[in-house]
Design a protein around this motif. Sequence first.
Motif, PDB file in Angstrom:
ATOM      1  N   PRO A  96       3.352  26.590 -18.330  1.00 48.76           N
ATOM      2  CA  PRO A  96       3.949  25.297 -18.984  1.00 48.76           C
ATOM      3  C   PRO A  96       3.302  24.042 -18.319  1.00 48.76           C
ATOM      4  N   PRO A  97       3.314  23.001 -18.736  1.00 48.22           N
ATOM      5  CA  PRO A  97       2.896  21.819 -18.238  1.00 48.22           C
ATOM      6  C   PRO A  97       4.167  21.432 -17.012  1.00 48.22           C
ATOM      7  N   LEU A  98       3.648  21.253 -15.782  1.00 47.89           N
ATOM      8  CA  LEU A  98       4.528  20.678 -14.972  1.00 47.89           C
ATOM      9  C   LEU A  98       4.706  19.090 -14.994  1.00 47.89           C
ATOM     10  N   MET A  99       5.908  18.819 -15.099  1.00 47.10           N
ATOM     11  CA  MET A  99       6.038  17.313 -15.374  1.00 47.10           C
ATOM     12  C   MET A  99       6.911  17.009 -14.278  1.00 47.10           C
ATOM     13  N   LEU A 100       6.193  16.171 -13.141  1.00 51.30           N
ATOM     14  CA  LEU A 100       6.954  15.732 -11.998  1.00 51.30           C
ATOM     15  C   LEU A 100       7.941  14.645 -12.406  1.00 51.30           C
ATOM     16  N   GLU A 101       9.006  14.786 -11.541  1.00 49.03           N
ATOM     17  CA  GLU A 101       9.931  13.496 -11.991  1.00 49.03           C
ATOM     18  C   GLU A 101       9.183  12.063 -11.383  1.00 49.03           C
ATOM     19  N   PRO A 102       9.783  11.031 -11.939  1.00 47.67           N
ATOM     20  CA  PRO A 102       9.382   9.584 -11.167  1.00 47.67           C
ATOM     21  C   PRO A 102       9.981   9.677  -9.798  1.00 47.67           C
ATOM     22  N   ILE A 103       8.889   9.160  -8.828  1.00 46.06           N
ATOM     23  CA  ILE A 103       9.278   8.833  -7.628  1.00 46.06           C
ATOM     24  C   ILE A 103       9.685   7.444  -7.043  1.00 46.06           C
ATOM     25  N   ASP A 104      10.722   7.221  -6.348  1.00 48.81           N
ATOM     26  CA  ASP A 104      11.086   6.129  -5.894  1.00 48.81           C
ATOM     27  C   ASP A 104      10.173   5.542  -4.622  1.00 48.81           C
ATOM     28  N   PHE A 105       8.948   5.057  -4.776  1.00 46.02           N
ATOM     29  CA  PHE A 105       8.088   4.840  -3.564  1.00 46.02           C
ATOM     30  C   PHE A 105       8.603   3.751  -2.792  1.00 46.02           C
ATOM     31  N   ALA A 106       9.213   2.625  -3.369  1.00 48.55           N
ATOM     32  CA  ALA A 106       9.681   1.524  -2.571  1.00 48.55           C
ATOM     33  C   ALA A 106      10.978   2.182  -1.889  1.00 48.55           C
ATOM     34  N   GLY A 107      11.681   2.938  -2.384  1.00 49.82           N
ATOM     35  CA  GLY A 107      13.008   3.305  -1.579  1.00 49.82           C
ATOM     36  C   GLY A 107      12.500   4.296  -0.520  1.00 49.82           C
ATOM     37  N   LEU A 108      11.565   5.055  -0.873  1.00 51.24           N
ATOM     38  CA  LEU A 108      11.105   6.059   0.193  1.00 51.24           C
ATOM     39  C   LEU A 108      10.424   5.186   1.569  1.00 51.24           C
ATOM     40  N   TYR A 109       9.716   4.159   0.865  1.00 52.88           N
ATOM     41  CA  TYR A 109       9.105   3.342   2.185  1.00 52.88           C
ATOM     42  C   TYR A 109      10.127   2.755   2.923  1.00 52.88           C
ATOM     43  N   VAL A 110      11.137   2.118   2.525  1.00 49.71           N
ATOM     44  CA  VAL A 110      12.193   1.318   3.187  1.00 49.71           C
ATOM     45  C   VAL A 110      12.990   2.436   4.030  1.00 49.71           C
ATOM     46  N   GLN A 111      13.373   3.855   3.435  1.00 49.37           N
ATOM     47  CA  GLN A 111      13.843   4.894   4.259  1.00 49.37           C
ATOM     48  C   GLN A 111      13.090   5.099   5.367  1.00 49.37           C
ATOM     49  N   GLN A 112      11.920   5.287   5.284  1.00 46.70           N
ATOM     50  CA  GLN A 112      10.836   5.765   6.220  1.00 46.70           C
ATOM     51  C   GLN A 112      10.923   4.419   7.519  1.00 46.70           C
ATOM     52  N   ALA A 113      10.854   3.321   6.899  1.00 45.82           N
ATOM     53  CA  ALA A 113      10.543   2.080   7.790  1.00 45.82           C
ATOM     54  C   ALA A 113      11.871   2.132   8.689  1.00 45.82           C
ATOM     55  N   GLN A 114      13.130   2.248   7.977  1.00 45.78           N
ATOM     56  CA  GLN A 114      14.343   2.319   8.879  1.00 45.78           C
ATOM     57  C   GLN A 114      14.537   3.523   9.785  1.00 45.78           C
ATOM     58  N   CYS A 120       1.029  -1.223  -0.147  1.00 46.73           N
ATOM     59  CA  CYS A 120      -0.088   0.002   0.030  1.00 46.73           C
ATOM     60  C   CYS A 120       0.784   1.170   0.012  1.00 46.73           C
ATOM     61  N   TYR A 121       2.100   1.305   0.521  1.00 41.90           N
ATOM     62  CA  TYR A 121       2.880   2.475   0.592  1.00 41.90           C
ATOM     63  C   TYR A 121       4.175   2.321  -0.434  1.00 41.90           C
ATOM     64  N   ALA A 122       4.254   1.468  -1.029  1.00 43.65           N
ATOM     65  CA  ALA A 122       5.134   1.301  -2.107  1.00 43.65           C
ATOM     66  C   ALA A 122       4.852   0.943  -3.437  1.00 43.65           C
ATOM     67  N   GLU A 123       4.076  -0.058  -3.574  1.00 43.58           N
ATOM     68  CA  GLU A 123       3.844  -0.612  -5.005  1.00 43.58           C
ATOM     69  C   GLU A 123       2.665   0.124  -5.443  1.00 43.58           C
ATOM     70  N   ALA A 124       1.575   0.303  -4.571  1.00 45.17           N
ATOM     71  CA  ALA A 124       0.065   0.993  -4.966  1.00 45.17           C
ATOM     72  C   ALA A 124       0.651   2.259  -5.396  1.00 45.17           C
ATOM     73  N   PRO A 125       1.184   3.011  -4.883  1.00 46.05           N
ATOM     74  CA  PRO A 125       1.505   4.605  -5.281  1.00 46.05           C
ATOM     75  C   PRO A 125       2.253   4.563  -6.461  1.00 46.05           C
ATOM     76  N   ARG A 126       3.138   3.713  -6.819  1.00 43.96           N
ATOM     77  CA  ARG A 126       3.834   3.718  -8.033  1.00 43.96           C
ATOM     78  C   ARG A 126       3.030   3.184  -9.192  1.00 43.96           C
ATOM     79  N   LEU A 127       1.898   2.369  -8.858  1.00 44.98           N
ATOM     80  CA  LEU A 127       1.015   1.999 -10.010  1.00 44.98           C
ATOM     81  C   LEU A 127       0.145   3.598 -10.605  1.00 44.98           C
ATOM     82  N   ILE A 128      -0.230   4.188  -9.454  1.00 43.96           N
ATOM     83  CA  ILE A 128      -1.262   5.164  -9.843  1.00 43.96           C
ATOM     84  C   ILE A 128      -0.592   6.547 -10.052  1.00 43.96           C
ATOM     85  N   PHE A 129       0.885   6.702  -9.580  1.00 48.34           N
ATOM     86  CA  PHE A 129       1.430   8.069  -9.712  1.00 48.34           C
ATOM     87  C   PHE A 129       1.112   8.606 -10.928  1.00 48.34           C
TER      88      PHE A 129
END
Length: 166
Positions: A136-154, A110-119
């Motif tokens: 001008p359109p704002l193009m957000l960079e891809p986000i590494d949700f799995a990396g952020l989840y692991v970082q927050q869990a640690q 729910c905090y790593a894979e699901a956000p990656r799918l809907i982002f």
Amino acid sequence: MTEETSATPEQDFANGADTQPQVGIISQYVKDFSFENPNAPNVYQWQGQPQIDVQFNIGSNKVADDVYEVVIKIDVKAVSADRTAFQVELAYAGLFGIRNVPEEQIQPFCYAEAPRLIFPFARRILADAVRDGGFPPLMLEPIDFAGLYVQQAQAQLAQSQPAGEA
């Protein structure tokens, strides 16, 4: 006398039992959305590039048996010379069906894979809204949700350990 036998997971599945892990997107939707252009039409005469601040947050909650809602909240504010050029707030959600998945794997999903799918869908909505607002359109960079989840869990694990333990 009756004899009890225990079926293996392969036998259960062959007999029509629903025991295999399953995850799927049920629906995606805009939960909340706001675009503000408080200094129009003067903003279109400003010189220079605005400073853009992007903040995001992920939330998840169980809404029914085997159904979880995952929400990505993205706040964007563009400021130029201490004046707001535009501000966008988007809460984009997905409903996910999760069945036969071990409980300890639901939160990482729910905090790593699901956000990656809907982002990518939330990203497109933001880009279109900013473009439709005259910028001008704002193009957000891809986000590494799995990396952020692991970082927050640690970080949470480190905070929960008493001082001196490693």
